[in-house]
Design a protein around this motif. Structure first.
Motif, PDB file in Angstrom:
ATOM      1  N   UNK A 211      18.115  29.559 -14.595  1.00 40.13           N
ATOM      2  CA  UNK A 211      17.429  28.262 -14.606  1.00 40.13           C
ATOM      3  C   UNK A 211      16.860  27.914 -13.234  1.00 40.13           C
ATOM      4  N   UNK A 212      17.563  28.288 -12.180  1.00 44.97           N
ATOM      5  CA  UNK A 212      17.061  28.035 -10.828  1.00 44.97           C
ATOM      6  C   UNK A 212      15.763  28.793 -10.589  1.00 44.97           C
ATOM      7  N   UNK A 213      15.746  30.092 -10.942  1.00 41.61           N
ATOM      8  CA  UNK A 213      14.541  30.891 -10.714  1.00 41.61           C
ATOM      9  C   UNK A 213      13.381  30.425 -11.605  1.00 41.61           C
ATOM     10  N   UNK A 214      13.700  30.055 -12.858  1.00 43.43           N
ATOM     11  CA  UNK A 214      12.652  29.547 -13.749  1.00 43.43           C
ATOM     12  C   UNK A 214      12.065  28.260 -13.178  1.00 43.43           C
ATOM     13  N   UNK A 215      12.934  27.409 -12.648  1.00 43.74           N
ATOM     14  CA  UNK A 215      12.481  26.156 -12.024  1.00 43.74           C
ATOM     15  C   UNK A 215      11.588  26.446 -10.821  1.00 43.74           C
ATOM     16  N   UNK A 216      11.965  27.400  -9.992  1.00 45.37           N
ATOM     17  CA  UNK A 216      11.182  27.734  -8.806  1.00 45.37           C
ATOM     18  C   UNK A 216       9.807  28.312  -9.181  1.00 45.37           C
ATOM     19  N   UNK A 217       9.796  29.196 -10.188  1.00 48.50           N
ATOM     20  CA  UNK A 217       8.530  29.782 -10.647  1.00 48.50           C
ATOM     21  C   UNK A 217       7.618  28.694 -11.214  1.00 48.50           C
ATOM     22  N   UNK A 218       8.211  27.790 -11.996  1.00 46.88           N
ATOM     23  CA  UNK A 218       7.431  26.717 -12.622  1.00 46.88           C
ATOM     24  C   UNK A 218       6.931  25.726 -11.583  1.00 46.88           C
ATOM     25  N   UNK A 219       7.713  25.518 -10.530  1.00 43.70           N
ATOM     26  CA  UNK A 219       7.299  24.604  -9.450  1.00 43.70           C
ATOM     27  C   UNK A 219       6.017  25.103  -8.773  1.00 43.70           C
ATOM     28  N   UNK A 220       5.891  26.415  -8.637  1.00 45.71           N
ATOM     29  CA  UNK A 220       4.678  26.981  -8.039  1.00 45.71           C
ATOM     30  C   UNK A 220       3.463  26.707  -8.923  1.00 45.71           C
ATOM     31  N   UNK A 221       3.677  26.823 -10.245  1.00 49.58           N
ATOM     32  CA  UNK A 221       2.581  26.527 -11.190  1.00 49.58           C
ATOM     33  C   UNK A 221       2.203  25.053 -11.132  1.00 49.58           C
ATOM     34  N   UNK A 222       3.209  24.193 -11.061  1.00 46.38           N
ATOM     35  CA  UNK A 222       2.952  22.747 -10.998  1.00 46.38           C
ATOM     36  C   UNK A 222       2.189  22.382  -9.731  1.00 46.38           C
ATOM     37  N   UNK A 223       2.483  23.097  -8.657  1.00 41.83           N
ATOM     38  CA  UNK A 223       1.772  22.826  -7.403  1.00 41.83           C
ATOM     39  C   UNK A 223       0.280  23.150  -7.548  1.00 41.83           C
ATOM     40  N   UNK A 224      -0.014  24.225  -8.277  1.00 42.23           N
ATOM     41  CA  UNK A 224      -1.419  24.586  -8.512  1.00 42.23           C
ATOM     42  C   UNK A 224      -2.117  23.569  -9.410  1.00 42.23           C
ATOM     43  N   UNK A 225      -1.314  22.891 -10.260  1.00 44.70           N
ATOM     44  CA  UNK A 225      -1.872  21.970 -11.245  1.00 44.70           C
ATOM     45  C   UNK A 225      -1.724  20.504 -10.841  1.00 44.70           C
ATOM     46  N   UNK A 226      -1.324  20.258  -9.597  1.00 52.80           N
ATOM     47  CA  UNK A 226      -0.957  18.892  -9.202  1.00 52.80           C
ATOM     48  C   UNK A 226      -2.105  17.888  -9.357  1.00 52.80           C
ATOM     49  N   UNK A 227      -3.326  18.344  -9.212  1.00 52.44           N
ATOM     50  CA  UNK A 227      -4.471  17.444  -9.342  1.00 52.44           C
ATOM     51  C   UNK A 227      -4.697  17.012 -10.802  1.00 52.44           C
ATOM     52  N   UNK A 228      -4.021  17.718 -11.748  1.00 49.52           N
ATOM     53  CA  UNK A 228      -4.179  17.387 -13.160  1.00 49.52           C
ATOM     54  C   UNK A 228      -3.302  16.206 -13.560  1.00 49.52           C
ATOM     55  N   UNK A 229      -2.409  15.814 -12.690  1.00 54.47           N
ATOM     56  CA  UNK A 229      -1.488  14.718 -13.014  1.00 54.47           C
ATOM     57  C   UNK A 229      -2.077  13.390 -12.564  1.00 54.47           C
ATOM     58  N   UNK A 230      -3.278  13.103 -13.004  1.00 52.30           N
ATOM     59  CA  UNK A 230      -3.959  11.854 -12.613  1.00 52.30           C
ATOM     60  C   UNK A 230      -4.496  11.125 -13.852  1.00 52.30           C
TER      61      UNK A 230
END
Length: 230
Positions: A211-230
């Motif tokens: 779960x830790x590694x899945x969270x870390x991998x997903x966090x990288x994706x979320x960082x790429x998509x951060x502008x979509x959270x508007x």
């Protein structure tokens, strides 16, 4: 004569128990191979209903295989396939095909890892039985068997990292091809699920690291998509 009978009885009982365990692992391996193939068909489906159909077939196969998986005695295989069960259930509940495919990719990784673990387990059990028959040292062998059931430390982390490669690739594909806001929302749900899992007491080292590694991998994706959270 009495000593001979005792030794003979040991060999008979030992060979019977090893035979039963070997058969259970054979059955479990066969069933997990079927679960893997149905998950692959669900992943290859071009519409959500077909995907769900094959995901349900994989789900039912896991439910029917629990007795053999338990009897085989490979903790890593059992834990991995039950993780896959959870992902398959979630895949049947999501409304989008892209969302289902993310979960199905993770379920496929779990079934592949489980199958590999059973093969390793059977090979190791076979060598241990041979050593036992020569040495008659069951206490030492039992300790060795217990230590080999579940990988630990760096080996455990390596196996889990390897199992998550397909998930990372699929997530990257979603980031690059799915509508921005939808991709962000989906990745956020996975991230939050991992956070909730990590808060649970009594998690095994495997589940914590997974779960830790899945969270870390997903966090990288979320960082790429951060502008979509508007």
């Amino acid at each position: 004569m009495k000593v001979f009978c005792t030794i003979l009885m040991f060999f008979v009982l030992f060979s019977m128990s090893s035979f039963d365990m070997s058969k259970a692992c054979d059955y479990a391996g066969s069933n997990i191979g079927y679960i893997k193939s149905q998950t692959e068909r669900a992943l290859a489906a071009e519409d959500i209903n077909t995907s769900r159909f094959f995901a349900y077939k994989a789900l039912n196969a896991i439910e029917k295989s629990k007795e053999q998986i338990e009897a085989c005695g490979c903790d890593y295989a059992k834990e991995s396939i039950y993780e896959g069960l959870d992902k398959l259930k979630k895949a049947t509940r999501v409304s989008s095909l892209n969302g289902a495919k993310i979960l199905l990719t993770r379920a496929l990784d779990n079934s592949s890892g489980s199958l590999e673990a059973i093969r390793d387990h059977e090979e190791h059990q076979g060598s241990l039985y041979a050593n036992d028959m020569l040495a008659m040292n069951t206490k030492t062998a039992d300790k060795e068997k217990l230590s080999m059931i579940m990988p630990v430390g760096k080996e455990l982390e390596r196996k889990i990292d390897q199992s998550l490669v397909n998930y990372q690739n699929s997530l990257d594909e979603v980031v690059n091809s799915v509508e921005c806001k939808e991709a962000y929302e989906f990745a956020s749900r996975i991230y939050e699920h991992c956070e909730q899992e990590l808060l649970k007491p009594g998690l095994t080292e495997a589940k914590k690291y997974y779960n830790l590694r899945t969270k870390q991998i997903t966090a990288l994706a979320l960082d790429k998509l951060k502008e979509c959270n508007n």
